[in-house]
Design an enzyme around this catalytic site. Structure first.
Site, PDB file in Angstrom:
ATOM      1  CG  HIS A 177     -22.470  -2.324   1.973  1.00 41.49           C
ATOM      2  ND1 HIS A 177     -22.870  -2.954   0.817  1.00 41.49           N
ATOM      3  CD2 HIS A 177     -21.727  -3.239   2.657  1.00 41.49           C
ATOM      4  CE1 HIS A 177     -22.405  -4.193   0.804  1.00 41.49           C
ATOM      5  NE2 HIS A 177     -21.709  -4.389   1.909  1.00 41.49           N
TER       6      HIS A 177
ATOM      7  CD  GLU B 266     -24.457   2.112  -1.006  1.00 39.96           C
ATOM      8  OE1 GLU B 266     -24.449   1.674  -2.162  1.00 39.96           O
ATOM      9  OE2 GLU B 266     -23.726   1.650  -0.092  1.00 39.96           O
TER      10      GLU B 266
ATOM     11  CB  CYS C 236     -24.746  -4.423  -3.075  1.00 40.48           C
ATOM     12  SG  CYS C 236     -25.466  -4.111  -1.448  1.00 40.48           S
TER      13      CYS C 236
ATOM     14  CB  ALA D 228      15.188  -0.222  -2.024  1.00 41.51           C
TER      15      ALA D 228
ATOM     16  CB  THR E  79      14.345 -12.492  -0.471  1.00 40.46           C
ATOM     17  OG1 THR E  79      14.798 -11.820  -1.656  1.00 40.46           O
ATOM     18  CG2 THR E  79      13.902 -11.461   0.555  1.00 40.46           C
TER      19      THR E  79
ATOM     20  CG  LEU F 298       8.362 -10.363   4.178  1.00 41.95           C
ATOM     21  CD1 LEU F 298       7.972 -11.419   3.161  1.00 41.95           C
ATOM     22  CD2 LEU F 298       9.082  -9.208   3.504  1.00 41.95           C
TER      23      LEU F 298
ATOM     24  NE  ARG G 153       9.328  -5.049  11.889  1.00 43.96           N
ATOM     25  CZ  ARG G 153       9.551  -5.404  10.623  1.00 43.96           C
ATOM     26  NH1 ARG G 153       8.745  -6.289  10.037  1.00 43.96           N
ATOM     27  NH2 ARG G 153      10.549  -4.897   9.943  1.00 43.96           N
TER      28      ARG G 153
END
Length: 323
Positions: free
Chosen positions: A51, A53, A80, A159, A206, A214, A217
């Site tokens: 983490h 810290e 944590c 869009a 779609t 999707l 790239r």
């Protein structure tokens, strides 16, 4: 600006470096300061790794270790207090003798939720909470949404043409490819947005007509898990599934928004990008299930076609003109 705010801004700068790889953990930055001099810095680089810290303490030069008990550690999120993939950061701070801790905000995660702060105070540390709290919470808004709302952070993206259409009318693949509104630059921006989300959703139209990949790239970072939202599809037939790519995440079919959110909860997905089409986007808007929206506006005129979703731009929306 106070010194506490100045060093917390530095924590936020550091935390953002974990944007693509800290998931599903939150992005966290930490700075250790002794008498106005930064002697250690760190951020949560990758899920499963040390983490912020821990990295900040590890970065302190050997000759400055003796200064830790006279220093302040700044952390953008509450340290944590539980054993997960790594030991509790609150215990490490106590062990190293750091006597003052400044937290940007509390951690809403059920296993922390104030316990780290309590442990530090019981050990005699001075703990200040809430420095740049709005900014610190905003940085991890996706993580916060899951912990407080019980659902992923939902981002809408589409869009549209200058006259308010997202595509021309098409009924089959034979009608050609979708309208291309994006430039090379805006496409890169969209792929960055994908890399920031754990999942991405499109509707049947779609999925069938655009055959989308999707993936990310054009931007470094992991590709999101891919969902198709459709009441009419019984299965996603492997032999005709669009854009088959062995390196891309799997396709998952869900028949309703409720089923989709339940599946994401089971997979611990904290953020989802809704990319289309119109009915899918409008379904989330009508149920008020969204947190921000990115609308790519262009100068292209279509005259007719598939209308863009109807949304109240005065609410929560990031109305972004990419051009």
């Amino acid at each position: 600006m106070s010194d506490d705010e100045k060093y917390m801004y530095r924590c936020l700068q550091l935390a953002r470096q974990g944007e693509l790889f800290a998931f599903p953990n939150p992005m966290v930055g930490a700075v250790i300061v002794h008498e106005g001099r930064i002697i250690g810095e760190g951020w949560h680089r990758r899920c499963g790794g040390p983490h912020a810290e821990v990295n900040a303490i590890a970065s302190v030069h050997p000759e400055d270790i003796r200064l830790l008990n006279q220093s302040t550690i700044y952390v953008s999120l509450e340290p944590c207090s539980h054993w997960g993939k790594t030991p509790p950061c609150a215990d490490l701070i106590i062990e190293k003798g750091i006597r003052r801790v400044v937290c940007g905000c509390m951690d809403p995660f059920a296993k922390v939720r104030g316990r780290g702060i309590k442990r530090l105070r019981e050990a005699g540390c001075e703990v200040v909470v809430g420095v740049l709290e709005v900014e610190c919470r905003a940085l991890n808004r996706r993580f916060m949404a899951v912990q407080t709302n019980g659902r992923p952070w939902i981002t809408l993206k589409w869009a549209q043409s200058a006259d308010g259409f997202i595509d021309r009318k098409r009924n089959s693949i034979a009608d050609g490819k979708p309208c291309q509104f994006s430039t090379a630059w805006t496409r890169m921006k969209v792929h960055k947005l994908r890399a920031m989300h754990g999942a991405i959703v499109v509707g049947r139209r779609t999925w069938e007509l655009d055959e989308p990949l999707l993936t990310t790239r054009f931007w470094p970072g992991p590709s999101p898990l891919r969902y198709v939202l459709s009441k009419s599809l019984a299965t996603l037939e492997p032999q005709r599934s669009p854009a088959q790519n062995s390196s891309a995440p799997a396709w998952i079919l869900c028949h309703s928004i409720d089923e989709l959110l339940l599946d994401m909860a089971e997979r611990n997905i904290q953020s989802v990008l809704i990319e289309g089409g119109r009915d899918t986007l409008q379904g989330f808007i009508d149920r008020d299930l969204w947190d921000e929206a990115y609308i790519e506006k262009t100068d292209i005129m279509l005259g007719e076609g598939v209308k863009a979703p109807s949304i109240d731009l005065k609410r929560r929306c990031k109305d972004v003109n990419f051009t």
